[in-house]
Scaffold this motif. Structure first.
Motif, PDB file in Angstrom:
ATOM      1  N   TRP A 194       0.861  -1.188   0.000  1.00 35.49           N
ATOM      2  CA  TRP A 194       0.000   0.000   0.000  1.00 35.49           C
ATOM      3  C   TRP A 194       0.895   1.235   0.000  1.00 35.49           C
ATOM      4  N   LEU A 195       0.740   2.081  -0.992  1.00 34.47           N
ATOM      5  CA  LEU A 195       1.661   3.188  -1.210  1.00 34.47           C
ATOM      6  C   LEU A 195       0.980   4.541  -1.042  1.00 34.47           C
ATOM      7  N   ALA A 196       1.795   5.558  -0.791  1.00 36.17           N
ATOM      8  CA  ALA A 196       1.295   6.935  -0.802  1.00 36.17           C
ATOM      9  C   ALA A 196       1.021   7.342  -2.256  1.00 36.17           C
ATOM     10  N   PRO A 197       0.014   8.203  -2.487  1.00 36.74           N
ATOM     11  CA  PRO A 197      -0.308   8.637  -3.862  1.00 36.74           C
ATOM     12  C   PRO A 197       0.702   9.651  -4.386  1.00 36.74           C
ATOM     13  N   ASP A 198       1.849   9.151  -4.848  1.00 39.59           N
ATOM     14  CA  ASP A 198       2.946  10.012  -5.258  1.00 39.59           C
ATOM     15  C   ASP A 198       2.790  10.467  -6.715  1.00 39.59           C
ATOM     16  N   PHE A 199       3.806  11.155  -7.240  1.00 37.54           N
ATOM     17  CA  PHE A 199       3.739  11.678  -8.606  1.00 37.54           C
ATOM     18  C   PHE A 199       3.579  10.558  -9.638  1.00 37.54           C
ATOM     19  N   ALA A 200       4.280   9.443  -9.429  1.00 35.07           N
ATOM     20  CA  ALA A 200       4.192   8.335 -10.380  1.00 35.07           C
ATOM     21  C   ALA A 200       2.761   7.828 -10.481  1.00 35.07           C
ATOM     22  N   TRP A 201       2.092   7.716  -9.346  1.00 35.93           N
ATOM     23  CA  TRP A 201       0.684   7.280  -9.346  1.00 35.93           C
ATOM     24  C   TRP A 201      -0.194   8.325 -10.022  1.00 35.93           C
ATOM     25  N   GLN A 202       0.014   9.605  -9.698  1.00 35.08           N
ATOM     26  CA  GLN A 202      -0.810  10.667 -10.274  1.00 35.08           C
ATOM     27  C   GLN A 202      -0.722  10.678 -11.799  1.00 35.08           C
ATOM     28  N   GLU A 203       0.470  10.448 -12.336  1.00 33.60           N
ATOM     29  CA  GLU A 203       0.652  10.478 -13.781  1.00 33.60           C
ATOM     30  C   GLU A 203      -0.061   9.327 -14.484  1.00 33.60           C
ATOM     31  N   ARG A 204      -0.368   8.262 -13.754  1.00 37.66           N
ATOM     32  CA  ARG A 204      -1.054   7.118 -14.356  1.00 37.66           C
ATOM     33  C   ARG A 204      -2.572   7.276 -14.368  1.00 37.66           C
ATOM     34  N   GLN A 205      -3.094   8.340 -13.734  1.00 41.49           N
ATOM     35  CA  GLN A 205      -4.542   8.517 -13.665  1.00 41.49           C
ATOM     36  C   GLN A 205      -5.087   9.066 -14.981  1.00 41.49           C
ATOM     37  N   GLU A 206      -6.335   8.687 -15.291  1.00 45.62           N
ATOM     38  CA  GLU A 206      -6.946   9.120 -16.544  1.00 45.62           C
ATOM     39  C   GLU A 206      -7.041  10.633 -16.628  1.00 45.62           C
ATOM     40  N   ASP A 207      -7.433  11.267 -15.534  1.00 49.35           N
ATOM     41  CA  ASP A 207      -7.525  12.720 -15.508  1.00 49.35           C
ATOM     42  C   ASP A 207      -6.496  13.249 -14.513  1.00 49.35           C
ATOM     43  N   ALA A 208      -5.266  13.385 -14.973  1.00 46.04           N
ATOM     44  CA  ALA A 208      -4.184  13.839 -14.094  1.00 46.04           C
ATOM     45  C   ALA A 208      -4.308  15.313 -13.749  1.00 46.04           C
ATOM     46  N   ARG A 209      -5.203  16.032 -14.452  1.00 40.98           N
ATOM     47  CA  ARG A 209      -5.323  17.474 -14.226  1.00 40.98           C
ATOM     48  C   ARG A 209      -5.798  17.806 -12.815  1.00 40.98           C
ATOM     49  N   GLN A 210      -6.565  16.896 -12.213  1.00 46.00           N
ATOM     50  CA  GLN A 210      -7.061  17.180 -10.863  1.00 46.00           C
ATOM     51  C   GLN A 210      -5.936  17.259  -9.840  1.00 46.00           C
ATOM     52  N   TRP A 211      -4.733  16.795 -10.242  1.00 47.46           N
ATOM     53  CA  TRP A 211      -3.596  16.838  -9.327  1.00 47.46           C
ATOM     54  C   TRP A 211      -2.637  17.971  -9.669  1.00 47.46           C
ATOM     55  N   ASP A 212      -3.029  18.850 -10.611  1.00 41.89           N
ATOM     56  CA  ASP A 212      -2.122  19.882 -11.109  1.00 41.89           C
ATOM     57  C   ASP A 212      -2.054  21.134 -10.244  1.00 41.89           C
ATOM     58  N   ALA A 213      -2.957  21.278  -9.271  1.00 39.40           N
ATOM     59  CA  ALA A 213      -2.951  22.475  -8.436  1.00 39.40           C
ATOM     60  C   ALA A 213      -1.592  22.632  -7.745  1.00 39.40           C
ATOM     61  N   ILE A 214      -1.116  23.856  -7.689  1.00 42.20           N
ATOM     62  CA  ILE A 214       0.209  24.113  -7.111  1.00 42.20           C
ATOM     63  C   ILE A 214       0.322  23.576  -5.687  1.00 42.20           C
TER      64      ILE A 214
ATOM     65  N   GLN B 115      -4.984  19.379   1.412  1.00 42.63           N
ATOM     66  CA  GLN B 115      -4.886  18.013   1.907  1.00 42.63           C
ATOM     67  C   GLN B 115      -6.249  17.395   2.183  1.00 42.63           C
ATOM     68  N   GLU B 116      -7.302  18.109   1.831  1.00 43.78           N
ATOM     69  CA  GLU B 116      -8.642  17.553   1.964  1.00 43.78           C
ATOM     70  C   GLU B 116      -8.929  16.568   0.833  1.00 43.78           C
ATOM     71  N   LEU B 117      -9.977  15.756   0.987  1.00 44.03           N
ATOM     72  CA  LEU B 117     -10.306  14.768  -0.037  1.00 44.03           C
ATOM     73  C   LEU B 117     -10.784  15.413  -1.332  1.00 44.03           C
ATOM     74  N   LEU B 118     -11.702  16.359  -1.222  1.00 42.36           N
ATOM     75  CA  LEU B 118     -12.320  16.969  -2.403  1.00 42.36           C
ATOM     76  C   LEU B 118     -12.324  18.491  -2.267  1.00 42.36           C
ATOM     77  N   PRO B 119     -11.163  19.132  -2.299  1.00 44.89           N
ATOM     78  CA  PRO B 119     -11.123  20.595  -2.147  1.00 44.89           C
ATOM     79  C   PRO B 119     -11.761  21.290  -3.336  1.00 44.89           C
ATOM     80  N   THR B 120     -12.445  22.400  -3.070  1.00 50.32           N
ATOM     81  CA  THR B 120     -13.042  23.192  -4.131  1.00 50.32           C
ATOM     82  C   THR B 120     -11.973  24.071  -4.781  1.00 50.32           C
ATOM     83  N   LYS B 121     -12.316  24.673  -5.924  1.00 51.76           N
ATOM     84  CA  LYS B 121     -11.364  25.556  -6.599  1.00 51.76           C
ATOM     85  C   LYS B 121     -10.996  26.743  -5.724  1.00 51.76           C
ATOM     86  N   SER B 122     -11.987  27.289  -5.025  1.00 51.99           N
ATOM     87  CA  SER B 122     -11.708  28.439  -4.165  1.00 51.99           C
ATOM     88  C   SER B 122     -10.811  28.048  -3.000  1.00 51.99           C
TER      89      SER B 122
END
Length: 376
Positions: free
Chosen positions: A29-49, A149-156
Protein backbone atom coordinates in the motif's frame (compact mmCIF):
# COMPACT_ATOMS: atom_id res chain seq x y z
CA UNK A 1 -21.69 -1.07 6.27
CA UNK A 2 -18.55 -3.21 6.32
CA UNK A 3 -14.79 -2.95 6.72
CA UNK A 4 -14.29 -1.72 3.14
CA UNK A 5 -16.96 0.47 1.49
CA UNK A 6 -16.99 1.78 -2.06
CA UNK A 7 -16.71 5.58 -2.30
CA UNK A 8 -18.67 7.62 -4.89
CA UNK A 9 -15.39 7.98 -6.83
CA UNK A 10 -12.74 5.39 -7.73
CA UNK A 11 -11.83 4.70 -4.14
CA UNK A 12 -12.81 2.83 -0.98
CA UNK A 13 -13.31 3.83 2.64
CA UNK A 14 -11.60 1.45 5.05
CA UNK A 15 -13.26 1.45 8.48
CA UNK A 16 -12.36 -1.75 10.36
CA UNK A 17 -9.40 -1.60 12.73
CA UNK A 18 -7.60 -4.65 11.36
CA UNK A 19 -8.14 -3.63 7.73
CA UNK A 20 -6.90 -0.09 8.43
CA UNK A 21 -3.86 -1.46 10.26
CA UNK A 22 -3.09 -3.75 7.33
CA UNK A 23 -3.16 -0.83 4.89
CA UNK A 24 -1.03 1.44 7.08
CA UNK A 25 1.61 -1.20 7.74
CA UNK A 26 1.54 -3.16 4.49
CA UNK A 27 4.34 -2.74 1.94
CA UNK A 28 1.87 -3.18 -0.92
CA UNK A 29 0.00 0.00 0.00
CA UNK A 30 1.66 3.19 -1.21
CA UNK A 31 1.30 6.94 -0.80
CA UNK A 32 -0.31 8.64 -3.86
CA UNK A 33 2.95 10.01 -5.26
CA UNK A 34 3.74 11.68 -8.61
CA UNK A 35 4.19 8.33 -10.38
CA UNK A 36 0.68 7.28 -9.35
CA UNK A 37 -0.81 10.67 -10.27
CA UNK A 38 0.65 10.48 -13.78
CA UNK A 39 -1.05 7.12 -14.36
CA UNK A 40 -4.54 8.52 -13.67
CA UNK A 41 -6.95 9.12 -16.54
CA UNK A 42 -7.52 12.72 -15.51
CA UNK A 43 -4.18 13.84 -14.09
CA UNK A 44 -5.32 17.47 -14.23
CA UNK A 45 -7.06 17.18 -10.86
CA UNK A 46 -3.60 16.84 -9.33
CA UNK A 47 -2.12 19.88 -11.11
CA UNK A 48 -2.95 22.47 -8.44
CA UNK A 49 0.21 24.11 -7.11
CA UNK A 50 -0.66 23.36 -3.50
CA UNK A 51 -1.34 19.70 -4.31
CA UNK A 52 1.89 19.39 -6.27
CA UNK A 53 3.86 20.94 -3.43
CA UNK A 54 2.39 18.59 -0.82
CA UNK A 55 3.14 15.60 -3.06
CA UNK A 56 6.84 16.48 -2.69
CA UNK A 57 6.70 16.23 1.11
CA UNK A 58 7.62 13.22 3.23
CA UNK A 59 4.02 12.07 3.74
CA UNK A 60 3.49 11.56 -0.01
CA UNK A 61 6.80 9.88 -0.84
CA UNK A 62 7.47 6.18 -1.32
CA UNK A 63 10.73 4.22 -1.25
CA UNK A 64 13.48 4.91 -2.05
CA UNK A 65 12.94 8.70 -1.76
CA UNK A 66 10.95 8.36 1.47
CA UNK A 67 13.56 6.05 2.99
CA UNK A 68 16.39 8.43 2.16
CA UNK A 69 14.71 11.54 3.54
CA UNK A 70 13.39 9.87 6.66
CA UNK A 71 16.79 8.42 7.51
CA UNK A 72 18.36 11.84 7.08
CA UNK A 73 16.16 13.13 9.90
CA UNK A 74 17.15 10.33 12.23
CA UNK A 75 14.90 9.55 15.17
CA UNK A 76 13.68 13.12 15.56
CA UNK A 77 12.11 12.79 18.97
CA UNK A 78 13.86 9.92 20.67
CA UNK A 79 14.07 9.60 24.43
CA UNK A 80 17.11 11.85 24.82
CA UNK A 81 15.58 14.57 22.62
CA UNK A 82 12.31 14.45 24.58
CA UNK A 83 14.29 14.75 27.81
CA UNK A 84 16.08 17.84 26.46
CA UNK A 85 12.83 19.38 25.25
CA UNK A 86 10.83 18.72 28.43
CA UNK A 87 12.07 21.79 30.40
CA UNK A 88 11.37 24.02 27.38
CA UNK A 89 7.85 22.65 26.97
CA UNK A 90 7.24 23.12 30.69
CA UNK A 91 8.33 26.76 30.40
CA UNK A 92 6.05 27.34 27.40
CA UNK A 93 3.10 25.80 29.24
CA UNK A 94 3.73 27.90 32.35
CA UNK A 95 3.90 31.10 30.30
CA UNK A 96 0.73 30.31 28.35
CA UNK A 97 -1.20 29.35 31.48
CA UNK A 98 -0.08 32.63 33.05
CA UNK A 99 -1.73 34.34 30.06
CA UNK A 100 -4.84 32.20 30.53
CA UNK A 101 -5.01 33.00 34.24
CA UNK A 102 -4.79 36.73 33.52
CA UNK A 103 -7.65 36.54 31.03
CA UNK A 104 -9.78 34.41 33.36
CA UNK A 105 -9.53 37.11 36.03
CA UNK A 106 -11.96 39.08 33.88
CA UNK A 107 -14.31 36.24 33.01
CA UNK A 108 -14.19 33.85 30.05
CA UNK A 109 -11.22 33.11 27.79
CA UNK A 110 -10.81 31.31 24.49
CA UNK A 111 -8.67 28.30 25.31
CA UNK A 112 -7.81 27.67 21.66
CA UNK A 113 -6.26 31.01 20.77
CA UNK A 114 -4.68 31.46 24.21
CA UNK A 115 -3.18 28.00 24.76
CA UNK A 116 -3.92 25.19 22.29
CA UNK A 117 -2.64 26.91 19.17
CA UNK A 118 0.24 28.64 20.93
CA UNK A 119 1.91 25.67 22.59
CA UNK A 120 2.75 23.69 19.39
CA UNK A 121 4.13 26.71 17.52
CA UNK A 122 6.14 27.75 20.59
CA UNK A 123 7.57 24.24 20.94
CA UNK A 124 8.46 23.58 17.31
CA UNK A 125 9.43 27.22 16.76
CA UNK A 126 11.98 27.14 19.57
CA UNK A 127 13.33 23.79 18.39
CA UNK A 128 13.81 24.96 14.78
CA UNK A 129 14.85 28.50 15.65
CA UNK A 130 11.78 30.30 14.26
CA UNK A 131 11.60 33.86 15.69
CA UNK A 132 8.60 34.30 18.03
CA UNK A 133 7.49 37.36 16.05
CA UNK A 134 6.85 35.01 13.09
CA UNK A 135 4.60 32.59 14.98
CA UNK A 136 1.32 34.30 14.05
CA UNK A 137 2.35 34.39 10.38
CA UNK A 138 3.19 30.67 10.36
CA UNK A 139 -0.10 29.78 12.05
CA UNK A 140 -2.14 31.80 9.57
CA UNK A 141 -0.61 30.30 6.44
CA UNK A 142 -0.72 26.78 7.93
CA UNK A 143 -4.47 27.10 8.52
CA UNK A 144 -4.95 28.16 4.92
CA UNK A 145 -2.59 25.65 3.33
CA UNK A 146 -4.31 22.59 4.77
CA UNK A 147 -7.20 22.80 2.27
CA UNK A 148 -4.95 21.11 -0.29
CA UNK A 149 -4.89 18.01 1.91
CA UNK A 150 -8.64 17.55 1.96
CA UNK A 151 -10.31 14.77 -0.04
CA UNK A 152 -12.32 16.97 -2.40
CA UNK A 153 -11.12 20.59 -2.15
CA UNK A 154 -13.04 23.19 -4.13
CA UNK A 155 -11.36 25.56 -6.60
CA UNK A 156 -11.71 28.44 -4.16
CA UNK A 157 -10.16 26.39 -1.36
CA UNK A 158 -7.28 25.39 -3.62
CA UNK A 159 -6.74 29.05 -4.51
CA UNK A 160 -6.45 29.93 -0.81
CA UNK A 161 -4.16 26.95 -0.29
CA UNK A 162 -2.01 27.95 -3.27
CA UNK A 163 -1.35 31.41 -1.87
CA UNK A 164 -0.49 29.92 1.51
CA UNK A 165 1.78 27.33 -0.09
CA UNK A 166 3.76 29.98 -1.95
CA UNK A 167 4.14 31.94 1.28
CA UNK A 168 5.35 28.82 3.08
CA UNK A 169 7.88 28.16 0.33
CA UNK A 170 9.17 31.73 0.50
CA UNK A 171 9.45 31.65 4.29
CA UNK A 172 11.23 28.32 4.69
CA UNK A 173 13.46 28.78 1.65
CA UNK A 174 14.69 32.02 3.22
CA UNK A 175 15.05 30.26 6.57
CA UNK A 176 17.37 27.64 5.06
CA UNK A 177 19.31 30.38 3.26
CA UNK A 178 19.80 32.38 6.44
CA UNK A 179 20.83 29.31 8.41
CA UNK A 180 23.45 28.56 5.77
CA UNK A 181 24.81 32.07 6.13
CA UNK A 182 24.70 31.92 9.93
CA UNK A 183 25.12 28.28 11.02
CA UNK A 184 24.70 27.39 14.66
CA UNK A 185 24.37 24.35 16.87
CA UNK A 186 20.75 23.63 15.94
CA UNK A 187 18.59 21.08 14.14
CA UNK A 188 18.35 22.87 10.79
CA UNK A 189 22.11 23.43 10.60
CA UNK A 190 22.56 19.72 11.26
CA UNK A 191 20.20 18.87 8.40
CA UNK A 192 22.15 21.22 6.12
CA UNK A 193 25.40 19.38 6.88
CA UNK A 194 23.68 16.02 6.28
CA UNK A 195 22.19 16.95 2.92
CA UNK A 196 25.28 18.76 1.68
CA UNK A 197 27.00 15.38 1.95
CA UNK A 198 24.13 13.49 0.30
CA UNK A 199 22.69 15.72 -2.45
CA UNK A 200 24.46 16.17 -5.82
CA UNK A 201 24.53 19.96 -5.52
CA UNK A 202 23.60 22.71 -3.10
CA UNK A 203 20.47 23.72 -5.01
CA UNK A 204 19.10 20.18 -4.78
CA UNK A 205 20.01 20.03 -1.09
CA UNK A 206 18.27 23.33 -0.34
CA UNK A 207 15.09 22.17 -2.11
CA UNK A 208 14.94 19.07 0.07
CA UNK A 209 15.79 21.08 3.18
CA UNK A 210 12.97 23.52 2.47
CA UNK A 211 10.47 20.68 2.13
CA UNK A 212 11.64 18.91 5.28
CA UNK A 213 11.65 22.04 7.42
CA UNK A 214 8.26 23.16 6.12
CA UNK A 215 6.70 19.71 6.51
CA UNK A 216 7.97 19.15 10.05
CA UNK A 217 6.60 22.56 11.04
CA UNK A 218 3.11 22.34 9.55
CA UNK A 219 2.71 18.70 10.58
CA UNK A 220 3.34 19.71 14.20
CA UNK A 221 0.83 22.54 14.51
CA UNK A 222 -2.86 21.91 13.76
CA UNK A 223 -2.85 18.26 14.73
CA UNK A 224 -1.35 18.90 18.18
CA UNK A 225 -3.48 22.01 18.73
CA UNK A 226 -6.63 19.97 18.02
CA UNK A 227 -5.45 17.23 20.37
CA UNK A 228 -4.97 19.77 23.18
CA UNK A 229 -8.37 21.39 22.63
CA UNK A 230 -10.16 18.04 22.37
CA UNK A 231 -8.40 16.83 25.52
CA UNK A 232 -9.67 19.73 27.62
CA UNK A 233 -13.14 19.59 26.08
CA UNK A 234 -13.60 15.86 26.67
CA UNK A 235 -12.25 15.96 30.21
CA UNK A 236 -14.58 18.84 31.12
CA UNK A 237 -17.64 17.44 29.36
CA UNK A 238 -18.70 15.03 32.10
CA UNK A 239 -19.19 16.14 35.72
CA UNK A 240 -16.55 14.77 38.04
CA UNK A 241 -14.07 13.68 35.35
CA UNK A 242 -11.72 16.66 35.84
CA UNK A 243 -11.80 16.28 39.62
CA UNK A 244 -11.18 12.51 39.38
CA UNK A 245 -8.08 13.03 37.26
CA UNK A 246 -6.78 15.62 39.75
CA UNK A 247 -6.98 12.93 42.42
CA UNK A 248 -5.47 10.27 40.14
CA UNK A 249 -2.65 12.00 38.21
CA UNK A 250 -1.12 8.62 37.43
CA UNK A 251 -3.78 8.29 34.72
CA UNK A 252 -2.78 11.43 32.81
CA UNK A 253 -1.00 9.46 30.07
CA UNK A 254 -3.99 7.12 29.82
CA UNK A 255 -6.30 10.12 29.48
CA UNK A 256 -4.19 11.52 26.62
CA UNK A 257 -4.28 8.16 24.85
CA UNK A 258 -8.05 7.92 25.21
CA UNK A 259 -8.43 11.39 23.69
CA UNK A 260 -6.27 10.27 20.77
CA UNK A 261 -8.44 7.18 20.32
CA UNK A 262 -11.79 8.83 20.83
CA UNK A 263 -11.33 11.89 18.60
CA UNK A 264 -8.25 11.70 16.33
CA UNK A 265 -7.08 15.05 14.92
CA UNK A 266 -6.62 13.50 11.47
CA UNK A 267 -9.68 11.57 10.34
CA UNK A 268 -8.53 10.18 6.98
CA UNK A 269 -5.28 9.06 5.34
CA UNK A 270 -5.08 7.89 1.74
CA UNK A 271 -3.10 5.03 0.23
CA UNK A 272 -3.15 3.32 -3.18
CA UNK A 273 -2.88 -0.36 -4.02
CA UNK A 274 0.51 -1.32 -5.46
CA UNK A 275 -1.01 -4.42 -7.10
CA UNK A 276 -4.36 -6.12 -7.54
CA UNK A 277 -5.25 -7.38 -4.08
CA UNK A 278 -8.06 -8.33 -1.72
CA UNK A 279 -8.74 -6.33 1.46
CA UNK A 280 -11.19 -7.68 4.04
CA UNK A 281 -12.75 -9.82 1.33
CA UNK A 282 -13.13 -6.93 -1.14
CA UNK A 283 -11.16 -7.05 -4.41
CA UNK A 284 -9.09 -3.87 -4.88
CA UNK A 285 -7.55 -3.13 -8.28
CA UNK A 286 -4.01 -1.83 -8.68
CA UNK A 287 -3.81 1.99 -8.28
CA UNK A 288 -7.22 2.24 -6.61
CA UNK A 289 -7.31 4.67 -3.68
CA UNK A 290 -8.28 3.55 -0.19
CA UNK A 291 -9.12 6.09 2.51
CA UNK A 292 -8.19 4.87 5.99
CA UNK A 293 -10.79 6.31 8.38
CA UNK A 294 -9.02 6.63 11.73
CA UNK A 295 -12.10 7.55 13.76
CA UNK A 296 -14.01 4.51 12.55
CA UNK A 297 -11.05 2.19 13.15
CA UNK A 298 -10.56 3.51 16.69
CA UNK A 299 -14.28 2.97 17.37
CA UNK A 300 -14.33 -0.60 16.04
CA UNK A 301 -16.07 -2.60 18.83
CA UNK A 302 -14.03 -5.68 17.88
CA UNK A 303 -10.91 -3.81 19.06
CA UNK A 304 -12.31 -1.47 21.76
CA UNK A 305 -15.29 -2.62 23.77
CA UNK A 306 -18.05 -0.01 24.15
CA UNK A 307 -16.05 2.27 21.83
CA UNK A 308 -18.33 5.31 21.93
CA UNK A 309 -17.77 5.76 25.66
CA UNK A 310 -14.88 7.99 26.72
CA UNK A 311 -13.10 5.83 29.29
CA UNK A 312 -9.78 6.87 30.85
CA UNK A 313 -9.42 3.38 32.33
CA UNK A 314 -9.54 1.80 28.87
CA UNK A 315 -6.61 -0.40 27.87
CA UNK A 316 -7.48 -0.57 24.16
CA UNK A 317 -5.47 0.61 21.19
CA UNK A 318 -5.72 3.18 18.41
CA UNK A 319 -4.24 4.01 15.02
CA UNK A 320 -4.21 7.79 15.38
CA UNK A 321 -0.47 8.08 14.74
CA UNK A 322 -0.67 5.80 11.70
CA UNK A 323 1.65 2.85 11.23
CA UNK A 324 4.47 1.40 9.18
CA UNK A 325 7.03 3.57 7.40
CA UNK A 326 4.76 6.62 7.61
CA UNK A 327 4.22 6.40 11.38
CA UNK A 328 3.96 9.94 12.79
CA UNK A 329 7.38 11.49 13.31
CA UNK A 330 6.11 13.75 16.08
CA UNK A 331 4.10 11.26 18.15
CA UNK A 332 6.38 11.47 21.19
CA UNK A 333 6.46 15.27 21.02
CA UNK A 334 2.66 15.51 20.83
CA UNK A 335 2.35 13.25 23.87
CA UNK A 336 4.89 15.38 25.75
CA UNK A 337 2.99 18.59 25.03
CA UNK A 338 -0.37 17.07 25.98
CA UNK A 339 0.96 15.47 29.17
CA UNK A 340 2.76 18.62 30.30
CA UNK A 341 -0.21 20.86 29.61
CA UNK A 342 -2.71 18.60 31.34
CA UNK A 343 -0.46 18.16 34.39
CA UNK A 344 -0.19 21.92 34.93
CA UNK A 345 -3.84 22.60 34.09
CA UNK A 346 -5.08 20.17 36.73
CA UNK A 347 -2.86 21.78 39.38
CA UNK A 348 -3.46 25.42 38.50
CA UNK A 349 -7.11 25.38 37.49
CA UNK A 350 -8.95 22.85 39.70
CA UNK A 351 -12.33 24.51 38.98
CA UNK A 352 -11.87 24.96 35.23
CA UNK A 353 -15.12 24.56 33.28
CA UNK A 354 -16.21 24.77 29.67
CA UNK A 355 -18.48 27.70 28.87
CA UNK A 356 -19.01 26.95 25.18
CA UNK A 357 -18.72 23.76 23.16
CA UNK A 358 -15.82 23.55 20.71
CA UNK A 359 -16.37 25.17 17.31
CA UNK A 360 -14.86 23.33 14.35
CA UNK A 361 -13.59 24.32 10.93
CA UNK A 362 -15.59 22.85 8.05
CA UNK A 363 -13.26 20.03 7.09
CA UNK A 364 -13.25 16.29 6.54
CA UNK A 365 -9.61 15.20 6.84
CA UNK A 366 -7.92 17.56 9.33
CA UNK A 367 -10.08 18.46 12.30
CA UNK A 368 -9.48 21.90 13.73
CA UNK A 369 -11.07 23.40 16.82
CA UNK A 370 -11.38 27.11 16.12
CA UNK A 371 -12.65 28.30 19.51
CA UNK A 372 -13.71 27.04 22.95
CA UNK A 373 -14.39 29.34 25.87
CA UNK A 374 -13.53 28.32 29.43
CA UNK A 375 -13.94 29.89 32.85
CA UNK A 376 -13.16 29.17 36.51
Amino acid sequence: MGDVIRAPWNAYFVTGFDACSKVLRGRNWLAPDFAWQERQEDARQWDAIATQEMTKTLARLNAPEHTCQRRSLGNLFDRSTIQRLTPQVEEHVTRLLDDLAEKLRWGEADFVSTVSEQLPISTIGTWLGVPPEDYAHILEITHNQVHAQELLPTKSELAVSEEATLRLRAYFTEMVKQRRANPSNDVVTGWIHTWDAMAPDREAADEILYRLTMFVTIASLETTATLLSSMVSLLLSEPGRWEWLQEHPGYIDAAVDEVLRYDPPIQINTRVAADDTVLAGVPIAKDAMVHVVFGAANHDPRRNENPDAFDIMRTGTHLTFGGGVHYCLGAALARLEARTLLTQLLKRFPTLRAVTAPSYASRLVFRRVTSMNVAI
